[in-house]
Design a protein around this motif. Structure first.
Motif, short mmCIF file in Angstrom:
data_model
loop_
_atom_site.label_atom_id
_atom_site.label_comp_id
_atom_site.label_asym_id
_atom_site.label_seq_id
_atom_site.Cartn_x
_atom_site.Cartn_y
_atom_site.Cartn_z
N ALA A 263 0.83 -1.21 0.00
CA ALA A 263 0.00 0.00 0.00
C ALA A 263 0.86 1.26 0.00
CB ALA A 263 -0.93 -0.01 1.21
N ARG A 264 1.92 1.26 0.80
CA ARG A 264 2.80 2.44 0.85
C ARG A 264 3.52 2.65 -0.49
NH1 ARG A 264 3.37 0.39 6.27
NH2 ARG A 264 2.56 1.93 7.77
N GLU A 265 3.89 1.55 -1.13
CA GLU A 265 4.52 1.67 -2.45
C GLU A 265 3.54 2.30 -3.45
OE1 GLU A 265 6.14 -2.02 -3.86
OE2 GLU A 265 6.91 -2.56 -1.88
N LEU A 266 2.30 1.90 -3.39
CA LEU A 266 1.29 2.44 -4.30
C LEU A 266 1.03 3.91 -4.01
CD1 LEU A 266 -1.23 -0.54 -4.27
CD2 LEU A 266 0.35 0.05 -6.10
N LEU A 267 0.94 4.25 -2.74
CA LEU A 267 0.68 5.64 -2.38
C LEU A 267 1.77 6.56 -2.90
CD1 LEU A 267 -1.08 7.68 -0.84
CD2 LEU A 267 0.27 7.17 1.21
N ALA A 268 3.01 6.08 -2.88
CA ALA A 268 4.13 6.90 -3.34
C ALA A 268 4.05 7.20 -4.84
CB ALA A 268 5.45 6.20 -3.03
N GLN A 269 3.24 6.41 -5.57
CA GLN A 269 3.12 6.61 -7.02
C GLN A 269 1.94 7.50 -7.40
OE1 GLN A 269 3.67 2.90 -9.42
NE2 GLN A 269 3.86 1.91 -7.43
N ILE A 270 1.17 7.95 -6.40
CA ILE A 270 -0.02 8.76 -6.69
C ILE A 270 0.31 10.22 -6.38
CG2 ILE A 270 -2.47 9.10 -6.23
CD1 ILE A 270 -2.52 6.24 -5.06
N PRO A 271 0.38 11.08 -7.38
CA PRO A 271 0.65 12.50 -7.12
C PRO A 271 -0.44 13.09 -6.21
CG PRO A 271 0.79 12.01 -9.48
CD PRO A 271 0.19 10.81 -8.82
N LEU A 272 -0.03 13.99 -5.34
CA LEU A 272 -0.98 14.59 -4.40
C LEU A 272 -2.18 15.21 -5.11
CD1 LEU A 272 -1.63 15.25 -1.46
CD2 LEU A 272 -0.27 17.35 -1.71
N LYS A 273 -1.93 15.82 -6.28
CA LYS A 273 -3.02 16.47 -7.02
C LYS A 273 -4.05 15.46 -7.54
CE LYS A 273 -0.60 16.34 -11.48
NZ LYS A 273 -0.07 17.14 -12.61
N SER A 274 -3.66 14.18 -7.58
CA SER A 274 -4.55 13.14 -8.10
C SER A 274 -5.23 12.34 -7.00
CB SER A 274 -3.76 12.19 -9.02
OG SER A 274 -3.21 12.88 -10.12
N TRP A 275 -5.01 12.72 -5.75
CA TRP A 275 -5.67 11.99 -4.66
C TRP A 275 -7.19 12.11 -4.80
CZ3 TRP A 275 -2.98 12.30 0.76
CH2 TRP A 275 -1.68 11.78 0.65
N SER A 276 -7.87 11.00 -4.53
CA SER A 276 -9.33 10.94 -4.64
C SER A 276 -9.92 10.50 -3.30
CB SER A 276 -9.72 9.92 -5.73
OG SER A 276 -9.31 8.61 -5.32
N LYS A 277 -11.24 10.34 -3.28
CA LYS A 277 -11.87 9.85 -2.06
C LYS A 277 -11.33 8.48 -1.68
CE LYS A 277 -16.24 12.36 -2.61
NZ LYS A 277 -17.72 12.24 -2.81
N LYS A 278 -11.03 7.65 -2.69
CA LYS A 278 -10.47 6.33 -2.39
C LYS A 278 -9.09 6.44 -1.75
CE LYS A 278 -12.97 3.45 -5.70
NZ LYS A 278 -12.87 2.49 -6.82
N THR A 279 -8.30 7.42 -2.20
CA THR A 279 -6.98 7.61 -1.61
C THR A 279 -7.12 7.97 -0.13
OG1 THR A 279 -6.40 8.61 -3.76
CG2 THR A 279 -4.71 8.61 -2.05
N TRP A 280 -8.01 8.90 0.18
CA TRP A 280 -8.20 9.31 1.57
C TRP A 280 -8.77 8.17 2.41
CZ3 TRP A 280 -5.80 13.32 3.38
CH2 TRP A 280 -5.48 14.39 2.53
N ARG A 281 -9.68 7.40 1.85
CA ARG A 281 -10.20 6.24 2.59
C ARG A 281 -9.10 5.23 2.85
NH1 ARG A 281 -14.70 3.99 -1.04
NH2 ARG A 281 -14.65 2.29 0.49
N GLY A 282 -8.22 5.05 1.86
CA GLY A 282 -7.10 4.15 2.03
C GLY A 282 -6.16 4.60 3.13
N LEU A 283 -5.94 5.93 3.22
CA LEU A 283 -5.10 6.45 4.29
C LEU A 283 -5.70 6.16 5.66
CD1 LEU A 283 -4.00 9.92 2.85
CD2 LEU A 283 -2.46 8.07 3.57
#
Length: 294
Positions: A263-283
């Motif tokens: 999960a941390r590896e995947l998060l590092a590949q997602i630019p902050l500007k592209s964070w979505s509701k799923k990204t925040w739920r994942g956090l």
């Protein structure tokens, strides 16, 4: 349907599916459609698959070959080259066809040369062949026609792999399956729609998909790598970055309380500007939810 019934080649590439292979093959042999060529290939199984298949082959006389392990895409490409049918059905060795499946798809594809792939709906079964609870089923997805953008951007419900029927000419036009990407379904659908064909999905159940411990989709690293490499082949598409980061966010959410290192590896590949509701739920899951078994 016209009097001429096209030959359908069903290809079953089997690998360590001894508990399921007999039911799979029987479901093909029991099809109501009469003009079927069945090619079964054991791809280096280490269980009792060969013995089980051999018993059925001796009774029914279908084409059966045993080979050292070469992987699914290599095996499919080799089988397609020797297939005599104008319609090709690769079929998972742990799944089951409903008996009218081939007849319905052949009838639908007649007179529609623009349709490179015909699919339908599935119902889910477990390792023992029992139906999943109704709330898990999606049998009633209505008819949909998909072009390239529909598949690439997931604008319509996906065509389930156990129901795919291909025109052989479409497979040949795009060079078959890519041996470099072992998760084959998405890429071949993108290649064929990119070549100008449509995927038409019938709004009825055609097959049963068996969910069990060794399904490929449960290997998250394998699936993520294959899908990212597939998307990268179409990186010139204007929505490529959106599609890529949306997929990363979805997988980050799925892995966040199952495989935290991934999960941390995947998060590092997602630019902050592209964070979505799923990204925040994942956090939230990553830092505040207990670890679950995948």
């Amino acid at each position: 349907m016209s009097e001429h019934q096209p030959l359908v080649t069903v290809i079953i590439a089997s690998y360590n599916h001894g508990p399921y292979i007999e039911a799979c093959i029987q479901s093909v042999l029991q099809q109501t459609y009469p003009n079927v060529e069945l090619l079964v290939i054991d791809d280096g199984s280490k269980d009792d698959s060969v013995e089980r298949i051999s018993r059925l082959q001796a009774e029914h006389g279908f084409d059966f070959r045993v080979q050292q392990n070469q992987g699914l895409t290599h095996t499919l490409n080799a089988a397609i080259k020797r297939a005599k049918g104008s319609l090709i059905v690769p079929f998972g060795s742990d799944d089951i066809m409903l008996e009218e499946r081939l007849a319905k798809q052949v009838a639908y594809m007649e007179g529609k040369p623009e349709v490179g792939i015909c699919a339908g709906n599935i119902e889910l079964i477990d390792a023992d062949g029992k139906l999943f609870p109704e709330k898990r089923q999606r049998r009633d997805v209505p008819f949909r026609r998909l072009n390239f953008d529909d598949v690439f951007m997931e604008r319509k419900p996906y065509p389930p792999a156990p129901t795919l029927m291909f025109r052989k000419e479409a497979l040949e036009k795009v060079g078959g399956f890519d041996p470099q990407i072992r998760l084959e379904d998405l890429l071949i659908e993108l290649k064929i729609t990119h070549a100008g064909y449509y995927i038409d999905c019938l709004g009825e159940v055609l097959a049963r998909y068996r969910k069990h411990a060794s399904n490929s989709y449960k290997n998250h690293r394998f699936m993520i790598d294959s899908i990212l490499r597939t998307y990268a082949l179409f990186s010139e598409h204007p929505q490529y970055e959106f599609v890529r980061t949306r997929f990363l966010s979805s997988m980050f959410l799925k892995c966040s309380n199952r495989d935290r290192a991934l999960a941390r590896e995947l998060l590092a590949q997602i630019p902050l500007k592209s964070w979505s509701k799923k990204t925040w739920r994942g956090l939230m899951r990553l830092y505040f939810s207990p670890l679950e078994k995948s």
